[in-house]
Design a protein around this motif. Structure first.
Motif, PDB file in Angstrom:
ATOM      1  N   HIS A  32     -12.937 -31.609 -35.229  1.00 25.51           N
ATOM      2  CA  HIS A  32     -12.841 -32.982 -36.041  1.00 25.51           C
ATOM      3  C   HIS A  32     -11.035 -33.533 -35.654  1.00 25.51           C
ATOM      4  O   HIS A  32     -10.809 -34.429 -35.240  1.00 25.51           O
ATOM      5  N   ALA A  33     -10.416 -32.325 -35.675  1.00 26.71           N
ATOM      6  CA  ALA A  33      -8.763 -32.693 -35.126  1.00 26.71           C
ATOM      7  C   ALA A  33      -8.802 -33.006 -33.772  1.00 26.71           C
ATOM      8  O   ALA A  33      -8.179 -33.799 -33.405  1.00 26.71           O
ATOM      9  N   LYS A  34      -9.714 -32.289 -32.715  1.00 25.32           N
ATOM     10  CA  LYS A  34      -9.528 -32.731 -31.462  1.00 25.32           C
ATOM     11  C   LYS A  34     -10.140 -34.135 -31.347  1.00 25.32           C
ATOM     12  O   LYS A  34      -9.776 -35.016 -30.613  1.00 25.32           O
ATOM     13  N   LEU A  35     -11.479 -34.616 -31.941  1.00 29.12           N
ATOM     14  CA  LEU A  35     -11.702 -36.139 -32.020  1.00 29.12           C
ATOM     15  C   LEU A  35     -10.667 -36.966 -32.629  1.00 29.12           C
ATOM     16  O   LEU A  35     -10.545 -38.149 -32.041  1.00 29.12           O
ATOM     17  N   VAL A  36      -9.867 -36.502 -33.575  1.00 26.04           N
ATOM     18  CA  VAL A  36      -8.835 -37.599 -34.076  1.00 26.04           C
ATOM     19  C   VAL A  36      -7.822 -37.686 -33.038  1.00 26.04           C
ATOM     20  O   VAL A  36      -7.233 -38.878 -32.672  1.00 26.04           O
ATOM     21  N   ASP A  37      -7.370 -36.707 -32.376  1.00 30.02           N
ATOM     22  CA  ASP A  37      -6.483 -36.884 -31.196  1.00 30.02           C
ATOM     23  C   ASP A  37      -6.954 -37.475 -29.940  1.00 30.02           C
ATOM     24  O   ASP A  37      -6.512 -38.522 -29.471  1.00 30.02           O
ATOM     25  N   ILE A  38      -8.364 -37.241 -29.779  1.00 30.80           N
ATOM     26  CA  ILE A  38      -8.999 -38.206 -28.749  1.00 30.80           C
ATOM     27  C   ILE A  38      -8.748 -39.693 -29.170  1.00 30.80           C
ATOM     28  O   ILE A  38      -8.345 -40.475 -28.407  1.00 30.80           O
ATOM     29  N   ARG A  39      -9.123 -39.907 -30.419  1.00 31.05           N
ATOM     30  CA  ARG A  39      -9.326 -41.291 -30.905  1.00 31.05           C
ATOM     31  C   ARG A  39      -7.699 -41.935 -30.645  1.00 31.05           C
ATOM     32  O   ARG A  39      -7.755 -43.123 -30.260  1.00 31.05           O
ATOM     33  N   LYS A  40      -6.832 -41.087 -31.342  1.00 38.02           N
ATOM     34  CA  LYS A  40      -5.424 -41.616 -31.071  1.00 38.02           C
ATOM     35  C   LYS A  40      -5.264 -41.900 -29.553  1.00 38.02           C
ATOM     36  O   LYS A  40      -4.368 -43.014 -29.272  1.00 38.02           O
ATOM     37  N   GLU A  41      -5.459 -41.003 -28.758  1.00 41.65           N
ATOM     38  CA  GLU A  41      -5.063 -41.370 -27.201  1.00 41.65           C
ATOM     39  C   GLU A  41      -5.722 -42.439 -26.660  1.00 41.65           C
ATOM     40  O   GLU A  41      -5.198 -43.375 -26.017  1.00 41.65           O
ATOM     41  N   MET A  42      -7.062 -42.789 -27.234  1.00 36.37           N
ATOM     42  CA  MET A  42      -7.914 -43.793 -26.615  1.00 36.37           C
ATOM     43  C   MET A  42      -7.054 -45.111 -27.300  1.00 36.37           C
ATOM     44  O   MET A  42      -7.221 -46.024 -26.570  1.00 36.37           O
ATOM     45  N   LEU A  43      -6.849 -45.020 -28.369  1.00 39.63           N
ATOM     46  CA  LEU A  43      -6.173 -46.120 -28.931  1.00 39.63           C
ATOM     47  C   LEU A  43      -4.846 -46.664 -28.324  1.00 39.63           C
ATOM     48  O   LEU A  43      -4.579 -47.659 -27.916  1.00 39.63           O
ATOM     49  N   THR A  44      -3.958 -45.737 -28.026  1.00 39.70           N
ATOM     50  CA  THR A  44      -2.956 -45.802 -27.349  1.00 39.70           C
ATOM     51  C   THR A  44      -3.126 -46.325 -25.940  1.00 39.70           C
ATOM     52  O   THR A  44      -2.444 -47.134 -25.406  1.00 39.70           O
ATOM     53  N   LEU A  45      -4.011 -45.836 -25.370  1.00 33.20           N
ATOM     54  CA  LEU A  45      -4.779 -45.899 -24.132  1.00 33.20           C
ATOM     55  C   LEU A  45      -4.905 -47.664 -23.940  1.00 33.20           C
ATOM     56  O   LEU A  45      -4.764 -48.366 -23.037  1.00 33.20           O
ATOM     57  N   HIS A  46      -5.777 -48.059 -24.910  1.00 30.29           N
ATOM     58  CA  HIS A  46      -6.219 -49.214 -25.192  1.00 30.29           C
ATOM     59  C   HIS A  46      -5.217 -50.367 -25.380  1.00 30.29           C
ATOM     60  O   HIS A  46      -5.074 -51.528 -24.963  1.00 30.29           O
ATOM     61  N   GLU A  47      -4.151 -49.946 -25.896  1.00 30.34           N
ATOM     62  CA  GLU A  47      -2.982 -51.003 -26.244  1.00 30.34           C
ATOM     63  C   GLU A  47      -2.051 -50.947 -24.908  1.00 30.34           C
ATOM     64  O   GLU A  47      -1.663 -52.269 -24.524  1.00 30.34           O
ATOM     65  N   LYS A  48      -2.199 -49.920 -24.220  1.00 32.87           N
ATOM     66  CA  LYS A  48      -1.434 -50.024 -22.860  1.00 32.87           C
ATOM     67  C   LYS A  48      -2.125 -50.889 -21.857  1.00 32.87           C
ATOM     68  O   LYS A  48      -1.669 -51.661 -21.073  1.00 32.87           O
TER      69      LYS A  48
END
Length: 172
Positions: free
Chosen positions: A112-128
Protein backbone atom coordinates in the motif's frame (compact mmCIF):
# COMPACT_ATOMS: atom_id res chain seq x y z
CA UNK A 1 -14.40 -82.72 46.97
CA UNK A 2 -10.75 -81.80 46.86
CA UNK A 3 -9.09 -78.88 45.09
CA UNK A 4 -6.00 -79.85 43.15
CA UNK A 5 -2.76 -78.26 44.27
CA UNK A 6 -0.87 -76.55 41.48
CA UNK A 7 2.86 -77.15 41.18
CA UNK A 8 5.30 -74.32 41.85
CA UNK A 9 5.78 -72.24 38.72
CA UNK A 10 9.54 -72.60 38.44
CA UNK A 11 9.68 -76.33 38.69
CA UNK A 12 8.60 -78.69 35.97
CA UNK A 13 7.49 -82.17 36.83
CA UNK A 14 9.43 -84.82 34.99
CA UNK A 15 7.68 -87.81 36.39
CA UNK A 16 5.66 -88.99 39.33
CA UNK A 17 8.30 -87.84 41.81
CA UNK A 18 11.39 -85.70 41.55
CA UNK A 19 13.08 -87.58 44.37
CA UNK A 20 13.43 -90.99 42.69
CA UNK A 21 16.67 -92.83 42.79
CA UNK A 22 18.41 -93.64 39.53
CA UNK A 23 17.60 -97.38 39.73
CA UNK A 24 13.89 -96.99 40.55
CA UNK A 25 11.48 -97.48 37.67
CA UNK A 26 9.11 -94.64 36.75
CA UNK A 27 5.46 -95.52 36.63
CA UNK A 28 3.20 -94.28 33.83
CA UNK A 29 5.97 -92.90 31.64
CA UNK A 30 6.82 -94.47 28.35
CA UNK A 31 10.11 -94.30 26.54
CA UNK A 32 8.52 -93.94 23.11
CA UNK A 33 6.13 -90.96 23.13
CA UNK A 34 4.74 -88.72 25.85
CA UNK A 35 1.22 -88.78 24.36
CA UNK A 36 1.06 -92.52 23.78
CA UNK A 37 -1.43 -94.27 26.02
CA UNK A 38 -2.36 -91.05 27.81
CA UNK A 39 -6.11 -91.60 27.65
CA UNK A 40 -5.88 -95.17 28.84
CA UNK A 41 -3.61 -94.26 31.77
CA UNK A 42 -5.99 -91.62 33.18
CA UNK A 43 -9.56 -92.34 33.96
CA UNK A 44 -11.05 -88.86 34.01
CA UNK A 45 -14.35 -88.11 35.59
CA UNK A 46 -16.57 -85.30 34.29
CA UNK A 47 -17.01 -83.83 37.75
CA UNK A 48 -13.26 -83.67 38.25
CA UNK A 49 -12.86 -81.85 34.94
CA UNK A 50 -15.64 -79.45 35.89
CA UNK A 51 -13.99 -78.81 39.24
CA UNK A 52 -10.61 -78.27 37.62
CA UNK A 53 -12.07 -75.87 35.03
CA UNK A 54 -14.05 -74.08 37.74
CA UNK A 55 -10.96 -73.72 39.89
CA UNK A 56 -8.92 -72.50 36.97
CA UNK A 57 -11.59 -69.99 35.98
CA UNK A 58 -12.10 -68.81 39.58
CA UNK A 59 -8.36 -68.34 39.89
CA UNK A 60 -7.73 -66.40 36.62
CA UNK A 61 -11.11 -64.85 35.76
CA UNK A 62 -11.05 -61.95 38.29
CA UNK A 63 -7.59 -60.90 37.13
CA UNK A 64 -8.67 -61.13 33.50
CA UNK A 65 -11.80 -59.07 34.19
CA UNK A 66 -9.76 -56.43 36.02
CA UNK A 67 -7.30 -56.40 33.12
CA UNK A 68 -10.18 -56.07 30.65
CA UNK A 69 -11.66 -53.17 32.63
CA UNK A 70 -8.24 -51.51 32.88
CA UNK A 71 -7.75 -51.90 29.12
CA UNK A 72 -11.17 -50.37 28.48
CA UNK A 73 -10.31 -47.42 30.71
CA UNK A 74 -6.99 -47.03 28.92
CA UNK A 75 -8.75 -47.13 25.57
CA UNK A 76 -11.22 -44.47 26.71
CA UNK A 77 -8.36 -42.35 28.03
CA UNK A 78 -6.56 -42.75 24.72
CA UNK A 79 -9.66 -41.59 22.85
CA UNK A 80 -9.90 -38.55 25.14
CA UNK A 81 -6.20 -37.85 24.66
CA UNK A 82 -6.51 -38.17 20.89
CA UNK A 83 -9.44 -35.73 20.87
CA UNK A 84 -7.50 -33.30 23.03
CA UNK A 85 -4.47 -33.68 20.80
CA UNK A 86 -6.55 -32.98 17.69
CA UNK A 87 -7.96 -29.85 19.34
CA UNK A 88 -4.48 -28.68 20.26
CA UNK A 89 -3.28 -29.33 16.72
CA UNK A 90 -6.17 -27.29 15.33
CA UNK A 91 -5.34 -24.47 17.78
CA UNK A 92 -1.72 -24.65 16.70
CA UNK A 93 -2.75 -24.46 13.04
CA UNK A 94 -4.98 -21.46 13.85
CA UNK A 95 -2.03 -19.75 15.53
CA UNK A 96 0.10 -20.38 12.46
CA UNK A 97 -2.67 -19.12 10.21
CA UNK A 98 -2.90 -15.99 12.41
CA UNK A 99 0.84 -15.51 11.96
CA UNK A 100 0.37 -15.95 8.23
CA UNK A 101 -2.48 -13.42 8.30
CA UNK A 102 -0.29 -10.97 10.23
CA UNK A 103 2.47 -11.45 7.67
CA UNK A 104 -0.04 -10.82 4.89
CA UNK A 105 -1.25 -7.62 6.57
CA UNK A 106 2.34 -6.45 6.96
CA UNK A 107 2.99 -7.21 3.33
CA UNK A 108 -0.24 -5.45 2.34
CA UNK A 109 0.85 -2.34 4.28
CA UNK A 110 4.19 -2.42 2.50
CA UNK A 111 2.56 -2.67 -0.94
CA UNK A 112 0.00 0.00 0.00
CA UNK A 113 2.86 2.36 0.84
CA UNK A 114 4.44 1.53 -2.52
CA UNK A 115 1.15 2.27 -4.28
CA UNK A 116 0.84 5.61 -2.48
CA UNK A 117 4.38 6.51 -3.55
CA UNK A 118 3.66 5.51 -7.14
CA UNK A 119 0.46 7.56 -7.11
CA UNK A 120 2.34 10.62 -5.81
CA UNK A 121 4.98 10.14 -8.47
CA UNK A 122 2.29 9.78 -11.15
CA UNK A 123 0.61 13.01 -9.95
CA UNK A 124 3.89 14.92 -10.08
CA UNK A 125 4.62 13.48 -13.53
CA UNK A 126 1.11 14.47 -14.64
CA UNK A 127 1.66 18.03 -13.38
CA UNK A 128 5.03 18.21 -15.14
CA UNK A 129 3.59 16.90 -18.40
CA UNK A 130 0.70 19.37 -18.15
CA UNK A 131 3.15 22.22 -17.65
CA UNK A 132 5.28 20.94 -20.51
CA UNK A 133 2.23 20.70 -22.77
CA UNK A 134 1.24 24.28 -21.89
CA UNK A 135 4.78 25.47 -22.51
CA UNK A 136 4.94 23.55 -25.78
CA UNK A 137 1.61 25.07 -26.85
CA UNK A 138 2.84 28.58 -25.94
CA UNK A 139 6.09 27.96 -27.81
CA UNK A 140 4.18 26.66 -30.80
CA UNK A 141 1.87 29.69 -30.75
CA UNK A 142 4.87 31.98 -30.36
CA UNK A 143 6.60 30.27 -33.29
CA UNK A 144 3.48 30.52 -35.41
CA UNK A 145 3.17 34.19 -34.45
CA UNK A 146 6.83 34.76 -35.31
CA UNK A 147 6.42 32.94 -38.63
CA UNK A 148 3.31 34.97 -39.34
CA UNK A 149 5.18 38.17 -38.47
CA UNK A 150 8.11 37.05 -40.66
CA UNK A 151 5.71 36.27 -43.45
CA UNK A 152 4.05 39.67 -43.03
CA UNK A 153 7.49 41.28 -42.87
CA UNK A 154 8.46 39.53 -46.12
CA UNK A 155 5.27 40.64 -47.74
CA UNK A 156 5.90 44.21 -46.59
CA UNK A 157 9.44 44.04 -47.90
CA UNK A 158 8.21 42.50 -51.09
CA UNK A 159 5.64 45.33 -51.41
CA UNK A 160 8.24 47.87 -50.57
CA UNK A 161 10.63 46.46 -53.12
CA UNK A 162 7.82 46.37 -55.59
CA UNK A 163 7.12 50.00 -54.90
CA UNK A 164 10.78 50.88 -55.07
CA UNK A 165 11.36 49.20 -58.36
CA UNK A 166 11.30 51.55 -61.24
CA UNK A 167 8.10 51.66 -63.12
CA UNK A 168 8.00 52.65 -66.63
CA UNK A 169 6.30 55.94 -66.95
CA UNK A 170 3.02 56.08 -68.63
CA UNK A 171 2.82 57.99 -71.79
CA UNK A 172 0.26 60.45 -71.87
Amino acid sequence: MSVPVSPPPDRVLTGPSDTLEADEPTLGLSDTSPDEGLIEDFAVEDKAVEHLVGGLLSHYLPDLQRSKQALQELTQNQVVLLDTLEQEISKFKECHSMLDINALFTEAKHYHAKLVDIRKEMLTLHEKTSKLKKRALKLQQKRQKEELEKEQQREKEFEREKQLTAKPAKRT
